[in-house]
Design a protein around this motif. Structure first.
Motif, PDB file in Angstrom:
ATOM      1  N   ALA A 112       2.337   2.129  -7.707  1.00 12.35           N
ATOM      2  CA  ALA A 112       3.197   2.158  -6.473  1.00 12.35           C
ATOM      3  C   ALA A 112       3.087   1.023  -5.591  1.00 12.35           C
ATOM      4  O   ALA A 112       3.756   0.666  -4.920  1.00 12.35           O
ATOM      5  CB  ALA A 112       2.221   3.428  -5.746  1.00 12.35           C
ATOM      6  N   SER A 113       1.983   0.210  -5.970  1.00 11.67           N
ATOM      7  CA  SER A 113       1.993  -1.370  -5.098  1.00 11.67           C
ATOM      8  C   SER A 113       2.819  -2.363  -5.863  1.00 11.67           C
ATOM      9  O   SER A 113       2.968  -3.621  -5.177  1.00 11.67           O
ATOM     10  CB  SER A 113       0.564  -1.747  -4.799  1.00 11.67           C
ATOM     11  N   GLY A 114       3.468  -2.021  -6.909  1.00  8.31           N
ATOM     12  CA  GLY A 114       4.238  -3.026  -7.699  1.00  8.31           C
ATOM     13  C   GLY A 114       5.391  -3.231  -7.175  1.00  8.31           C
ATOM     14  O   GLY A 114       5.902  -2.567  -6.217  1.00  8.31           O
ATOM     15  N   ARG A 115       6.257  -4.277  -7.707  1.00  9.47           N
ATOM     16  CA  ARG A 115       7.510  -4.421  -7.134  1.00  9.47           C
ATOM     17  C   ARG A 115       8.275  -3.404  -7.446  1.00  9.47           C
ATOM     18  O   ARG A 115       9.139  -3.121  -6.686  1.00  9.47           O
ATOM     19  CB  ARG A 115       7.964  -5.852  -8.130  1.00  9.47           C
ATOM     20  N   MET A 116       8.380  -3.003  -8.633  1.00  7.35           N
ATOM     21  CA  MET A 116       9.265  -1.652  -8.927  1.00  7.35           C
ATOM     22  C   MET A 116       8.579  -0.374  -8.121  1.00  7.35           C
ATOM     23  O   MET A 116       9.527   0.264  -7.684  1.00  7.35           O
ATOM     24  CB  MET A 116       9.320  -1.451 -10.459  1.00  7.35           C
ATOM     25  N   GLY A 117       7.294  -0.335  -8.294  1.00 10.38           N
ATOM     26  CA  GLY A 117       6.673   0.864  -7.515  1.00 10.38           C
ATOM     27  C   GLY A 117       7.079   0.946  -6.198  1.00 10.38           C
ATOM     28  O   GLY A 117       7.862   2.122  -5.678  1.00 10.38           O
ATOM     29  N   ILE A 133       0.533   5.451   1.430  1.00  8.76           N
ATOM     30  CA  ILE A 133       1.682   4.661   0.981  1.00  8.76           C
ATOM     31  C   ILE A 133       2.484   3.865   1.792  1.00  8.76           C
ATOM     32  O   ILE A 133       2.812   2.670   1.621  1.00  8.76           O
ATOM     33  CB  ILE A 133       2.120   5.169  -0.342  1.00  8.76           C
ATOM     34  N   GLY A 134       3.182   4.510   2.776  1.00 11.67           N
ATOM     35  CA  GLY A 134       3.992   3.989   3.676  1.00 11.67           C
ATOM     36  C   GLY A 134       3.586   2.848   4.445  1.00 11.67           C
ATOM     37  O   GLY A 134       3.850   1.704   4.568  1.00 11.67           O
ATOM     38  N   VAL A 135       2.258   3.076   5.004  1.00 11.29           N
ATOM     39  CA  VAL A 135       1.410   2.232   5.802  1.00 11.29           C
ATOM     40  C   VAL A 135       0.906   1.123   4.949  1.00 11.29           C
ATOM     41  O   VAL A 135       1.299  -0.239   5.218  1.00 11.29           O
ATOM     42  CB  VAL A 135       0.235   2.779   6.361  1.00 11.29           C
ATOM     43  N   ALA A 136       0.488   1.191   3.596  1.00 13.14           N
ATOM     44  CA  ALA A 136       0.172   0.200   2.723  1.00 13.14           C
ATOM     45  C   ALA A 136       1.347  -0.708   2.236  1.00 13.14           C
ATOM     46  O   ALA A 136       0.976  -2.101   2.389  1.00 13.14           O
ATOM     47  CB  ALA A 136      -0.501   0.778   1.261  1.00 13.14           C
ATOM     48  N   MET A 137       2.623  -0.133   2.555  1.00 11.94           N
ATOM     49  CA  MET A 137       3.657  -0.976   2.357  1.00 11.94           C
ATOM     50  C   MET A 137       4.270  -1.877   3.500  1.00 11.94           C
ATOM     51  O   MET A 137       5.432  -2.328   3.441  1.00 11.94           O
ATOM     52  CB  MET A 137       4.974  -0.065   1.594  1.00 11.94           C
ATOM     53  N   GLY A 138       3.480  -1.518   4.493  1.00  6.99           N
ATOM     54  CA  GLY A 138       3.914  -2.312   5.786  1.00  6.99           C
ATOM     55  C   GLY A 138       4.723  -1.297   6.711  1.00  6.99           C
ATOM     56  O   GLY A 138       5.373  -2.064   7.528  1.00  6.99           O
TER      57      GLY A 138
END
Ligand code: NAP
Length: 270
Positions: A12-17, A48-53
């Motif tokens: 999930a943290s990857g470019r495509m994820g 996940i939303g928060v981790a993605m900024g």
């Protein structure tokens, strides 16, 4: 409103994820129910939303695929071959649709995916974009029309982080060219030249890989004879095209029987 299909995103943290998570978030048919990352990854335990900024999405990143995939109806997977093999077993147990974008898989890996596909719908493609799948179909047609006076070379370029070469897409294009010519790629692939290589082998299919910067993915198929050259070309400038393909594949897979499929099936190009 119809129930939303429950989707888990791996890597999930990857470019495509991250690209896939963003698109699922906007989908009216799919619901993100799980986000997986490697053991001890710094995102594990965070929303996940928060981790993605961005803002909270109500899904906590997990390192436990057994628990997360058990609740999934579909798994969208752009990770590494070893991770994908593990996820394919779990998706098979959960009877979840498994969309595999991961490239660089060995023959042995592919056998394991095939075993999993007896129990679940598996859509695997080295490239999930509409344009590239059309390029594959065109490559097969052109290779069938031209004889081996035309040398076939596949040239691909990707960002500096890519770990496998030639790209999964380049290999798909090689298979399509070989199919069109009625030969086996494994017998005639020429993967990488260096030093005094001797003259080109007639009928071989050559591959060249370029790596640099943030190139999303460029593929050219060159048919070169004495006196004329024809090039089929595709240039991806946005990762969303692969993620959109993956979401399309999930929705397509809902009413399909267990088995192995690819994007040519999803796009009706087979
Ligand atoms: P990336 O940015 O490196 O992302 C891969 C992610 O998977 C990373 O976050 C990695 O975590 C994670 N991961 C690795 N092992 C895992 C495990 N066991 N459990 C959970 N997560 C795990 O790479 P990418 O650019 O997104 O590409 C991923 C794959 O998709 C590559 O094989 C690439 O070639 C392929 N790809 C395919 C298409 C297509 O259309 N088919 C398009 C683009 C890319 P760490 O960061 O901790 O290692």
């Amino acid at each position: 409103m119809a129930d939303l299909l429950k989707v888990v995103v791996t890597g999930a943290s990857g470019r495509m994820g991250q690209t896939v998570v963003n698109l699922i978030n906007k989908s009216e048919k799919l619901e993100l129910v799980g986000a997986l990352e490697c053991l001890n990854h710094e995102w594990v335990g965070q929303d996940i939303g928060v981790a993605m900024g961005g803002s909270e999405l109500g899904v906590v990143v997990s390192e436990d695929p057994i628990e997360v995939i058990a609740n999934a109806e579909a798994v969208i997977d752009f990770t590494t071959p070893s991770a994908t093999i593990e996820f394919s077993k779990l998706a098979a147990q959960a009877r979840a649709i498994h969309i595999i974008g991961t490239t660089g898989m060995s023959e042995e890996d592919l056998e394991k995916i095939k075993a999993a596909s007896f129990h679940s719908v598996v859509v695997r493609a080295g490239n999930m974009s509409l344009g590239v799948n059309l390029l594959v179909a065109l490559t097969k047609k052109v290779a069938a029309a031209l004889d081996d006076e035309f040398d076939i070379e596949i040239i691909e370029a990707h960002h500096k982080h890519k770990v496998d070469a030639p790209s999964g897409t380049a290999l798909m294009l090689g298979e399509a060219a070989a199919d069109g010519r009625g030969i086996r790629l494994a017998d005639l692939a020429d993967r990488g030249r260096d030093g005094i290589t001797g003259a080109r082998n007639k009928g071989s299919i050559g591959f060249a890989s370029i790596r640099g910067g943030d190139i999303v993915g460029k593929h050219d198929v060159l048919f070169a004879s004495n006196g004329e050259q024809l090039t089929l070309s595709h240039n991806a400038t946005d990762r969303n095209i692969f993620a959109r393909g993956a979401l399309k594949a999930v929705l397509w897979g809902i009413d399909k029987q267990p088995g192995q499929y690819d994007m040519m099936d999803v796009l009706g190009l087979n």
